[in-house]
Enzyme design. Sequence first.
Site, PDB file in Angstrom:
ATOM      1  N   THR A 132      13.256 -11.889 -29.641  1.00 47.14           N
ATOM      2  CA  THR A 132      12.166 -10.905 -29.003  1.00 47.14           C
ATOM      3  C   THR A 132      12.828 -10.570 -27.668  1.00 47.14           C
ATOM      4  O   THR A 132      13.322 -11.209 -27.050  1.00 47.14           O
ATOM      5  CB  THR A 132      10.881 -11.621 -28.989  1.00 47.14           C
ATOM      6  OG1 THR A 132      10.064 -10.597 -28.313  1.00 47.14           O
ATOM      7  CG2 THR A 132      10.822 -13.012 -28.093  1.00 47.14           C
ATOM      8  N   ASP A 133      12.228  -9.130 -27.343  1.00 46.79           N
ATOM      9  CA  ASP A 133      12.606  -8.708 -25.942  1.00 46.79           C
ATOM     10  C   ASP A 133      11.566  -9.425 -24.872  1.00 46.79           C
ATOM     11  O   ASP A 133      11.832  -9.393 -23.750  1.00 46.79           O
ATOM     12  CB  ASP A 133      12.196  -7.271 -25.813  1.00 46.79           C
ATOM     13  CG  ASP A 133      10.511  -6.680 -26.317  1.00 46.79           C
ATOM     14  OD1 ASP A 133      10.186  -7.639 -26.951  1.00 46.79           O
ATOM     15  OD2 ASP A 133      10.090  -5.707 -25.939  1.00 46.79           O
ATOM     16  N   LYS A 168      10.398 -18.644 -28.295  1.00 47.24           N
ATOM     17  CA  LYS A 168      11.534 -17.773 -28.827  1.00 47.24           C
ATOM     18  C   LYS A 168      12.710 -18.077 -28.175  1.00 47.24           C
ATOM     19  O   LYS A 168      13.816 -18.108 -28.882  1.00 47.24           O
ATOM     20  CB  LYS A 168      10.911 -16.355 -28.984  1.00 47.24           C
ATOM     21  CG  LYS A 168       9.816 -15.997 -29.748  1.00 47.24           C
ATOM     22  CD  LYS A 168      10.170 -16.432 -31.348  1.00 47.24           C
ATOM     23  CE  LYS A 168      11.241 -15.776 -32.150  1.00 47.24           C
ATOM     24  NZ  LYS A 168      11.528 -16.133 -33.509  1.00 47.24           N
ATOM     25  N   TYR A 210       4.931 -17.358 -25.817  1.00 47.42           N
ATOM     26  CA  TYR A 210       5.554 -16.946 -26.878  1.00 47.42           C
ATOM     27  C   TYR A 210       7.109 -16.519 -26.559  1.00 47.42           C
ATOM     28  O   TYR A 210       7.924 -17.056 -27.323  1.00 47.42           O
ATOM     29  CB  TYR A 210       4.938 -15.647 -27.361  1.00 47.42           C
ATOM     30  CG  TYR A 210       5.872 -14.732 -28.353  1.00 47.42           C
ATOM     31  CD1 TYR A 210       6.033 -15.146 -29.664  1.00 47.42           C
ATOM     32  CD2 TYR A 210       6.402 -13.337 -28.079  1.00 47.42           C
ATOM     33  CE1 TYR A 210       6.955 -14.333 -30.539  1.00 47.42           C
ATOM     34  CE2 TYR A 210       7.096 -12.811 -28.931  1.00 47.42           C
ATOM     35  CZ  TYR A 210       7.384 -13.131 -30.050  1.00 47.42           C
ATOM     36  OH  TYR A 210       8.139 -12.469 -30.993  1.00 47.42           O
ATOM     37  N   ALA A 253       8.288 -16.768 -38.021  1.00 49.18           N
ATOM     38  CA  ALA A 253       7.903 -17.128 -36.511  1.00 49.18           C
ATOM     39  C   ALA A 253       6.281 -16.787 -36.280  1.00 49.18           C
ATOM     40  O   ALA A 253       5.706 -16.177 -37.076  1.00 49.18           O
ATOM     41  CB  ALA A 253       8.642 -16.264 -35.707  1.00 49.18           C
ATOM     42  N   GLY A 295       6.294 -11.370 -44.696  1.00 49.68           N
ATOM     43  CA  GLY A 295       5.725 -10.808 -43.498  1.00 49.68           C
ATOM     44  C   GLY A 295       6.324  -9.399 -43.460  1.00 49.68           C
ATOM     45  O   GLY A 295       7.246  -8.837 -44.177  1.00 49.68           O
TER      46      GLY A 295
END
Length: 313
Positions: A115-116, A142, A138, A74, A17
């Site tokens: 992630t933010d 996470k 999402y 992910a 990725g």
Amino acid sequence: EDVNVPSRRVLITGATGLLGRAVFKEFNENNWNAVGCGYRRAQPRFEQINLLDSIAVHDIIHDFQPHVIVHCAAERRPDVVESQPDSASQLNVSASGNLAKEAAGVGAFLIYVSTDYVFDGTCPPYKETDVPNPLNLYGKTKLEGEKAVLENNEDAAVLRIPVLYGEVERLEESAVTVMFDKVQFSNKSANMDHWQQRFPTNVKDVAVVCRQLAEKRMLDPSVKGTFHWSGNEQMTKYEMACAIADAFNLPSSHLRPITDCPVVGALRPRNAQLDCSKLEMLGIGQRTPFRAGIKESLWPFLVDKRWRQTVFH
């Protein structure tokens, strides 16, 4: 002949990725013995592993005995997570928890990339200690992945990062680079989000952070827990598109800023800026200026080849 293989071993998931390729390259070029694994795009360069296959995961970790595992794999497209919640949860949560358990079994330091979007964006900038409140599925998967990792491996690290860009194989690989065609084809007007505040971050910089974190951990076992890293230039998608146009001397008058909150797709936080002072105080980090990074990432996709010749020759 004996090839000098470095003694420090790192396993990278999602190595095919956008982020995983940069992480693999960074470790590989800095005297680590790096093994990457992927799934659909793995062969011939990387090991093909289905992270939902716990036996395959156990086997590669026990065979390779990594000192560090960087878990980049992910489902990171919010709208895909909303439409395929079960498979996204399996990859983002179950596989991450299992990986953490296997890492603990061989004493490997696991870095779980998060992630933010675990934050709701109402009260930035966010420190690692701030209470998460994800708005979309999402972000929820996470965050559940973070918990699964730390429950199965208290010595692991969680690294939260925002929207990424970098050297893409195709423009759709990043929410930043995907705008390039709209910028280049200036014969029709393009609506661009000018509501959500983003902090575009170069995958090369995140890769450096992962390596520095791993190397610091090799010297200091107290390096664990949650960390934030991010670019420091605040931009909406409209502003990124204008910066891209500017970097390539392209017109931007056809780009139209839309200041309303988007109504389609998964909910997004307005401003989930991450406070990165914890890593900065450890002397960890690197930031590529957006214009320099985006130029390097996008010039191979430039339609007008004449411009390319004047700049690079």
